[in-house]
Write a protein that holds these residues in place. Structure first.
Motif, PDB file in Angstrom:
ATOM      1  N   CYS A   1      14.509 -58.951 -23.225  1.00 29.10           N
ATOM      2  CA  CYS A   1      13.483 -58.902 -22.189  1.00 29.10           C
ATOM      3  C   CYS A   1      12.278 -59.569 -22.861  1.00 29.10           C
ATOM      4  CB  CYS A   1      13.060 -57.206 -21.905  1.00 29.10           C
ATOM      5  SG  CYS A   1      14.378 -56.250 -21.557  1.00 29.10           S
ATOM      6  N   VAL A   2      12.202 -59.438 -24.238  1.00 32.57           N
ATOM      7  CA  VAL A   2      10.923 -60.116 -24.892  1.00 32.57           C
ATOM      8  C   VAL A   2      10.558 -61.541 -24.568  1.00 32.57           C
ATOM      9  CG1 VAL A   2      10.252 -61.111 -27.239  1.00 32.57           C
ATOM     10  CG2 VAL A   2      10.885 -58.670 -26.808  1.00 32.57           C
ATOM     11  N   SER A   3      11.673 -62.315 -24.310  1.00 35.02           N
ATOM     12  CA  SER A   3      11.559 -63.761 -24.021  1.00 35.02           C
ATOM     13  C   SER A   3      10.867 -64.202 -22.819  1.00 35.02           C
ATOM     14  CB  SER A   3      12.913 -64.515 -23.870  1.00 35.02           C
ATOM     15  OG  SER A   3      13.614 -63.874 -22.861  1.00 35.02           O
ATOM     16  N   CYS A   4      10.929 -63.266 -21.853  1.00 37.42           N
ATOM     17  CA  CYS A   4       9.879 -63.431 -20.930  1.00 37.42           C
ATOM     18  C   CYS A   4       8.627 -62.545 -20.625  1.00 37.42           C
ATOM     19  CB  CYS A   4      10.709 -62.997 -19.495  1.00 37.42           C
ATOM     20  SG  CYS A   4      12.009 -64.388 -19.195  1.00 37.42           S
ATOM     21  N   HIS A   5       8.982 -61.142 -21.194  1.00 34.65           N
ATOM     22  CA  HIS A   5       7.933 -60.238 -21.254  1.00 34.65           C
ATOM     23  C   HIS A   5       7.107 -60.044 -22.350  1.00 34.65           C
ATOM     24  CE1 HIS A   5       9.070 -58.712 -17.069  1.00 34.65           C
ATOM     25  NE2 HIS A   5      10.195 -59.031 -17.274  1.00 34.65           N
ATOM     26  N   GLY A   6       7.409 -60.512 -23.367  1.00 32.80           N
ATOM     27  CA  GLY A   6       6.739 -60.356 -24.600  1.00 32.80           C
ATOM     28  C   GLY A   6       6.865 -59.060 -25.244  1.00 32.80           C
ATOM     29  N   ASP A   7       6.641 -59.136 -26.517  1.00 30.22           N
ATOM     30  CA  ASP A   7       6.714 -57.929 -27.284  1.00 30.22           C
ATOM     31  C   ASP A   7       5.878 -56.556 -26.709  1.00 30.22           C
ATOM     32  OD1 ASP A   7       8.339 -57.870 -29.891  1.00 30.22           O
ATOM     33  OD2 ASP A   7       6.769 -59.316 -30.574  1.00 30.22           O
ATOM     34  N   ASP A   8       4.806 -57.040 -26.216  1.00 30.50           N
ATOM     35  CA  ASP A   8       3.985 -55.941 -25.691  1.00 30.50           C
ATOM     36  C   ASP A   8       3.801 -55.805 -24.165  1.00 30.50           C
ATOM     37  OD1 ASP A   8       2.627 -58.161 -24.752  1.00 30.50           O
ATOM     38  OD2 ASP A   8       0.779 -57.909 -25.982  1.00 30.50           O
ATOM     39  N   GLY A   9       4.863 -56.666 -23.386  1.00 32.59           N
ATOM     40  CA  GLY A   9       5.020 -56.509 -22.226  1.00 32.59           C
ATOM     41  C   GLY A   9       3.979 -57.291 -21.341  1.00 32.59           C
ATOM     42  N   LYS A  10       3.276 -58.245 -21.991  1.00 32.53           N
ATOM     43  CA  LYS A  10       2.223 -59.002 -21.171  1.00 32.53           C
ATOM     44  C   LYS A  10       2.377 -60.310 -21.066  1.00 32.53           C
ATOM     45  CE  LYS A  10      -1.362 -55.553 -22.503  1.00 32.53           C
ATOM     46  NZ  LYS A  10      -2.550 -55.317 -23.347  1.00 32.53           N
ATOM     47  N   LEU A  11       3.340 -60.840 -21.686  1.00 35.73           N
ATOM     48  CA  LEU A  11       3.516 -62.382 -22.013  1.00 35.73           C
ATOM     49  C   LEU A  11       3.412 -63.189 -20.664  1.00 35.73           C
ATOM     50  CD1 LEU A  11       3.887 -64.633 -23.982  1.00 35.73           C
ATOM     51  CD2 LEU A  11       6.489 -64.326 -23.542  1.00 35.73           C
ATOM     52  N   GLY A  12       4.166 -62.709 -19.396  1.00 39.42           N
ATOM     53  CA  GLY A  12       4.236 -63.080 -18.262  1.00 39.42           C
ATOM     54  C   GLY A  12       4.948 -64.707 -18.264  1.00 39.42           C
ATOM     55  N   ALA A  13       6.165 -64.840 -18.990  1.00 44.57           N
ATOM     56  CA  ALA A  13       6.684 -66.121 -19.229  1.00 44.57           C
ATOM     57  C   ALA A  13       7.589 -66.100 -17.732  1.00 44.57           C
ATOM     58  CB  ALA A  13       7.494 -66.318 -20.345  1.00 44.57           C
ATOM     59  N   ALA A  14       7.635 -67.269 -17.275  1.00 45.26           N
ATOM     60  CA  ALA A  14       8.590 -67.520 -15.876  1.00 45.26           C
ATOM     61  C   ALA A  14       7.897 -66.632 -14.750  1.00 45.26           C
ATOM     62  CB  ALA A  14      10.014 -67.258 -16.225  1.00 45.26           C
ATOM     63  N   GLY A  15       6.711 -66.378 -14.946  1.00 49.82           N
ATOM     64  CA  GLY A  15       6.266 -65.701 -13.786  1.00 49.82           C
ATOM     65  C   GLY A  15       6.313 -64.112 -13.925  1.00 49.82           C
ATOM     66  N   ALA A  16       6.832 -63.693 -15.068  1.00 44.91           N
ATOM     67  CA  ALA A  16       7.001 -62.219 -15.285  1.00 44.91           C
ATOM     68  C   ALA A  16       5.961 -61.332 -15.155  1.00 44.91           C
ATOM     69  CB  ALA A  16       7.707 -62.027 -16.828  1.00 44.91           C
ATOM     70  N   LYS A  17       6.253 -60.315 -14.842  1.00 42.54           N
ATOM     71  CA  LYS A  17       5.135 -59.387 -14.396  1.00 42.54           C
ATOM     72  C   LYS A  17       4.580 -58.577 -15.644  1.00 42.54           C
ATOM     73  CE  LYS A  17       4.658 -59.251  -9.753  1.00 42.54           C
ATOM     74  NZ  LYS A  17       5.685 -58.565  -8.715  1.00 42.54           N
ATOM     75  N   ASP A  18       3.434 -58.310 -15.776  1.00 37.92           N
ATOM     76  CA  ASP A  18       2.873 -57.354 -16.966  1.00 37.92           C
ATOM     77  C   ASP A  18       3.505 -55.947 -16.741  1.00 37.92           C
ATOM     78  OD1 ASP A  18       1.504 -55.854 -18.606  1.00 37.92           O
ATOM     79  OD2 ASP A  18      -0.755 -56.632 -18.130  1.00 37.92           O
ATOM     80  N   LEU A  19       4.304 -55.814 -17.605  1.00 39.83           N
ATOM     81  CA  LEU A  19       4.799 -54.378 -17.733  1.00 39.83           C
ATOM     82  C   LEU A  19       3.863 -53.380 -17.870  1.00 39.83           C
ATOM     83  CD1 LEU A  19       8.572 -55.147 -19.287  1.00 39.83           C
ATOM     84  CD2 LEU A  19       7.806 -55.117 -16.783  1.00 39.83           C
ATOM     85  N   THR A  20       2.878 -53.628 -18.851  1.00 44.18           N
ATOM     86  CA  THR A  20       2.051 -52.399 -19.122  1.00 44.18           C
ATOM     87  C   THR A  20       1.371 -52.024 -17.690  1.00 44.18           C
ATOM     88  OG1 THR A  20       0.096 -53.815 -19.640  1.00 44.18           O
ATOM     89  CG2 THR A  20       1.682 -53.330 -21.510  1.00 44.18           C
ATOM     90  N   ALA A  21       1.257 -52.792 -16.927  1.00 45.56           N
ATOM     91  CA  ALA A  21       0.461 -52.583 -15.841  1.00 45.56           C
ATOM     92  C   ALA A  21       1.349 -52.237 -14.439  1.00 45.56           C
ATOM     93  CB  ALA A  21      -0.379 -53.721 -15.250  1.00 45.56           C
ATOM     94  N   SER A  22       2.635 -52.092 -14.873  1.00 39.78           N
ATOM     95  CA  SER A  22       3.679 -51.931 -13.851  1.00 39.78           C
ATOM     96  C   SER A  22       3.614 -50.539 -13.331  1.00 39.78           C
ATOM     97  CB  SER A  22       5.007 -52.125 -14.355  1.00 39.78           C
ATOM     98  OG  SER A  22       5.984 -51.922 -13.539  1.00 39.78           O
ATOM     99  N   LYS A  23       3.799 -50.403 -11.898  1.00 41.94           N
ATOM    100  CA  LYS A  23       3.872 -48.881 -11.513  1.00 41.94           C
ATOM    101  C   LYS A  23       5.115 -48.782 -10.953  1.00 41.94           C
ATOM    102  CE  LYS A  23      -1.094 -47.997 -11.121  1.00 41.94           C
ATOM    103  NZ  LYS A  23      -1.250 -48.657 -12.444  1.00 41.94           N
ATOM    104  N   MET A  24       6.161 -49.455 -11.117  1.00 40.38           N
ATOM    105  CA  MET A  24       7.363 -49.189 -10.625  1.00 40.38           C
ATOM    106  C   MET A  24       8.244 -48.031 -11.036  1.00 40.38           C
ATOM    107  SD  MET A  24      10.326 -52.280 -10.511  1.00 40.38           S
ATOM    108  CE  MET A  24       9.740 -53.339  -9.398  1.00 40.38           C
TER     109      MET A  24
END
Ligand code: HEC
Length: 108
Positions: free
Chosen positions: A44-67
């Motif tokens: 997951c890191v390649s798109c979402h980054g170590d902290d979840g905020k990377l946003g590569a390829a239009g990835a959502k910020d996982l720290t802000a996710s309410k899913m």
């Protein structure tokens, strides 16, 4: 004689190709699930980054996710827009639970 087994083989074929979205796990006995952190780092890191905020390829910020967990399983099984299907990287239901716990732990 081989014809006798043909219907059975066909059934297996149909079931294995049936519902592409769903994923059944059959881990061997003594199997140990990997941690959510480890799976995240690997897949997951390649798109979402170590902290979840990377946003590569239009990835959502996982720290802000309410899913919720149903939504997470769904996006892993089917993918969405820039996120390809991920479920093939998981080896058991326990690993899916582990990633859900890990994603929840990343949230603010
Ligand atoms: C190739 C890049 C890529 C990879 C690899 C990837 N993602 Fe994503 N992810 C995305 C994109 C793009 C989105 C936004 C999808 C959309 O348009 O809603 C997303 C969205 C999500 C969301 C939904 C967030 C929300 O609130 O909408 C979750 C959860 C998620 N990813 C988890 C994961 C996990 C867990 C992995 C690793 C198993 C992973 N992703 C791997 C690109 C990726």
């Amino acid at each position: 004689m081989i014809l006798r087994f043909l219907p059975i083989a066909l059934l297996f074929f149909l079931f294995s190709c049936g519902d592409q979205g769903k994923h059944e796990f059959n881990p061997p006995e003594g199997y140990k699930a990997r941690s959510g952190k480890l799976i995240y780092k690997k897949h997951c890191v390649s798109c979402h980054g170590d902290d979840g905020k990377l946003g590569a390829a239009g990835a959502k910020d996982l720290t802000a996710s309410k899913m919720d967990s149903t939504g997470i399983v769904n996006i892993l099984e089917k993918g969405k827009n820039g996120m390809p299907r991920q479920i093939q990287y998981f080896e058991s239901d326990e690993e899916v639970t582990n990633i859900i716990d890990y994603l929840n732990s990343m949230r603010k």
